[in-house]
Scaffold this motif. Structure first.
Motif, PDB file in Angstrom:
ATOM      1  N   ILE A 198      -2.512  -1.222  -3.454  1.00  0.00           N
ATOM      2  CA  ILE A 198      -3.509  -0.251  -2.964  1.00  0.00           C
ATOM      3  C   ILE A 198      -2.867   1.130  -2.970  1.00  0.00           C
ATOM      4  O   ILE A 198      -1.713   1.280  -2.566  1.00  0.00           O
ATOM      5  N   MET A 208       0.835  -1.197   0.000  1.00  0.00           N
ATOM      6  CA  MET A 208       0.000   0.000   0.000  1.00  0.00           C
ATOM      7  C   MET A 208       0.872   1.250   0.000  1.00  0.00           C
ATOM      8  O   MET A 208       1.757   1.388   0.827  1.00  0.00           O
ATOM      9  N   VAL A 234      -5.049  -7.056  -0.488  1.00  0.00           N
ATOM     10  CA  VAL A 234      -3.674  -7.117   0.016  1.00  0.00           C
ATOM     11  C   VAL A 234      -3.206  -8.572   0.034  1.00  0.00           C
ATOM     12  O   VAL A 234      -2.117  -8.891  -0.452  1.00  0.00           O
TER      13      VAL A 234
END
Ligand code: GDP
Ligand code: IMO
Ligand code: MG
Length: 438
Positions: A226, A1, A220
């Protein structure tokens, strides 16, 4: 992320930078704020301005999530969706709203405007969208959540109580204040109208509602990428911003995790979006604000510094390294995206504030916590000779004149992190990638 955060008082160019990289991510998430945000994207002759929808919606291969930490205005959602559909952008199956997000109801903007009126000269200069009251309801455990829309009995019960309380406030306000000078004086709220409003919201939102914390965590675990799109900026953060002249959400790194349900262990890069100068809309301290009316008007026009949400003129100032060192520190920023460099192209001299002189004469390089200290802070500048060159068509750092390279090197060495990208115009194409992150 990876996370993209504003590092000043908002409007740093988050929309542009998110759009620039969105197609390289699987999922784009908004984690806080509401339709007080205005994120602008230019692609060729097309302009999109998004308020509650994530900027990733424009990139058709991405899934977009409005996370649990946001406050959602359904009218704004509807009008932004309509504009996207007019532009032929299909969001079907790739846009979701957290069941745990809170709703901005029509009475929240009524309360927002009343609060501002009551503050008089001490007003915050909010966007008037009801963001503060919506978050206040959330914290007071009086908020209407997205998942409440799916249960009419819960809605009826919660709204009845809430409307009663709001009406007590409105009535006392009308009794105690002369509202003849008010643009939009409040009126008592009609319960059945509010209930119908909420039922209508339920119809619109129901296809999009999801337990988005499961969705992002499944992404994830499947190795998908992300991107979090911050709204507002770190100096508007409820904890670390220039309180009370702040917004009502956590616009720093902490808000990313509480607003999405993703653990910090999944974090890779934190990209700080910094405008090559500083702007702020609304009231509150702004130490490097340019007092020279001619220069201020010049930067406002060249930078088109008018709010994307309210159209208000933004207060322009020089880059403030004292404030930036603070926001880079609290957010653990790993890379800089510097925007609007081109706006400074024609200046003879460009300034950067490196220290403040406080009212009592002390010189500091740390951001004072109290607004009164910050209001009295006098910036101490380092001056740079301007580059006096049109760089809007440059394609690499090497194309830049030495004066601009010096300016850029100084900023990155002061902030202690490298550049991810340099933005030299509003268009998606006017971007120089400095380091591949993915
Ligand atoms: P955000 O709220 O951080 O997404 O920023 P806004 O969209 O509110 O404000 C940024 C404004 O600057 C928008 O009008 C953008 O189109 C524009 N913009 C972004 N990057 C650049 C740039 O590098 N140069 C110029 N001239 N304009 C830019
Ligand atoms: P983006 O995401 C700039 C400011 C308002 C006001 C204060 C509180 O486009 O960068 P609020 O309505 O949130 O209660 O107002 O915060 N503000 C912003 N300023 N950009 C924004 O968002 C902002 N969102 C809120 O002007 O000073
Ligand atoms: Mg904006």
């Amino acid at each position: 992320m990876d996370v993209i955060l504003g590092t000043q008082w908002g409007d740093e160019g988050k929309g542009k930078v998110v759009d620039y990289v969105a197609s390289t991510y699987d999922v784009v998430v908004r984690v806080q704020g509401g339709h007080n945000a205005g994120h602008t994207i230019h692609i060729g002759n097309k302009k999109h301005v998004l308020h509650i929808l994530p900027s990733g919606v424009v990139s058709e291969n991405t899934v977009n999530i409005i996370g649990n930490g946001t406050v959602v205005s359904v009218p704004s959602f509807i009008s932004e969706m309509a504009l996207l559909h007019n532009d032929g952008i299909n969001t079907q199956g790739r846009l979701f709203v957290s069941s745990r997000a809170h709703l901005v109801m029509s009475y929240h903007s009524v309360l927002d405007n009343m609060n501002e009126f009551l503050k008089g000269d001490a007003k915050i200069g909010t966007t008037g969208k009801g963001i503060g009251p919506a978050y206040a309801d959330k914290i007071a455990r009086e908020g209407i959540r997205v998942d409440d829309l799916l249960n009419i009995e819960v809605l009826e019960h919660k709204l009845k109580r809430r409307v009663q309380a709001v009406n007590q406030q409105v009535e006392s306000f009308l009794r105690n204040n002369d509202t003849s000078q008010m643009d939009n004086p409040p009126k008592p709220i009609d319960y059945s109208e509010v209930l119908n409003e909420a039922l209508g919201y339920g119809e619109v939102l129901s296809p999009y509602i999801a337990d988005t914390e499961y969705m992002v965590n499944e992404s994830v675990s499947q190795g998908e990428s992300i991107l979090v799109e911050g709204a507002q900026g770190a100096l508007l953060d409820i904890d670390f911003g220039t309180y009370p002249f702040v917004t009502s959400s956590s616009c720093m790194i902490g808000g990313v995790f509480s607003g999405s349900g993703v653990s910090p262990f999944h974090l890779t890069n934190v990209i700080g979006i910094t405008k090559a100068y500083t702007t702020r809309v609304g009231e509150g301290p702004h130490p490097t604000e340019i007092k020279d009316a001619e220069l201020s008007a010049y930067l406002t026009e060249v930078g088109n510094e008018y709010g994307a949400t309210t159209g208000r003129r933004r207060r322009v100032g020089w880059l403030d390294i004292v404030a930036l060192k603070y926001t880079y520190m609290i957010n653990g920023i790993t890379h800089i995206a510097l925007t609007k460099i081109d706006v400074l192209n024609d200046l003879d001299t460009v300034k950067i504030c490196v220290e403040y002189k406080l009212k009592d004469g002390t010189i500091v390089s740390k951001l004072p916590s109290h607004k009164d200290q910050l209001e009295g802070a006098e910036p101490i500048y380092k001056e740079f000779p301007g580059w006096k060159t049109d760089i809007t068509n440059a394609t690499s750092f090497d194309d830049f004149p030495q004066e601009l390279k010096n300016y850029l090197n100084f900023i990155s060495s002061e902030l202690g992190v490298p550049y991810f990208m340099l933005s030299i115009g509003a268009d998606r194409s006017q971007s120089i990638l400095m380091e591949e992150l993915r």
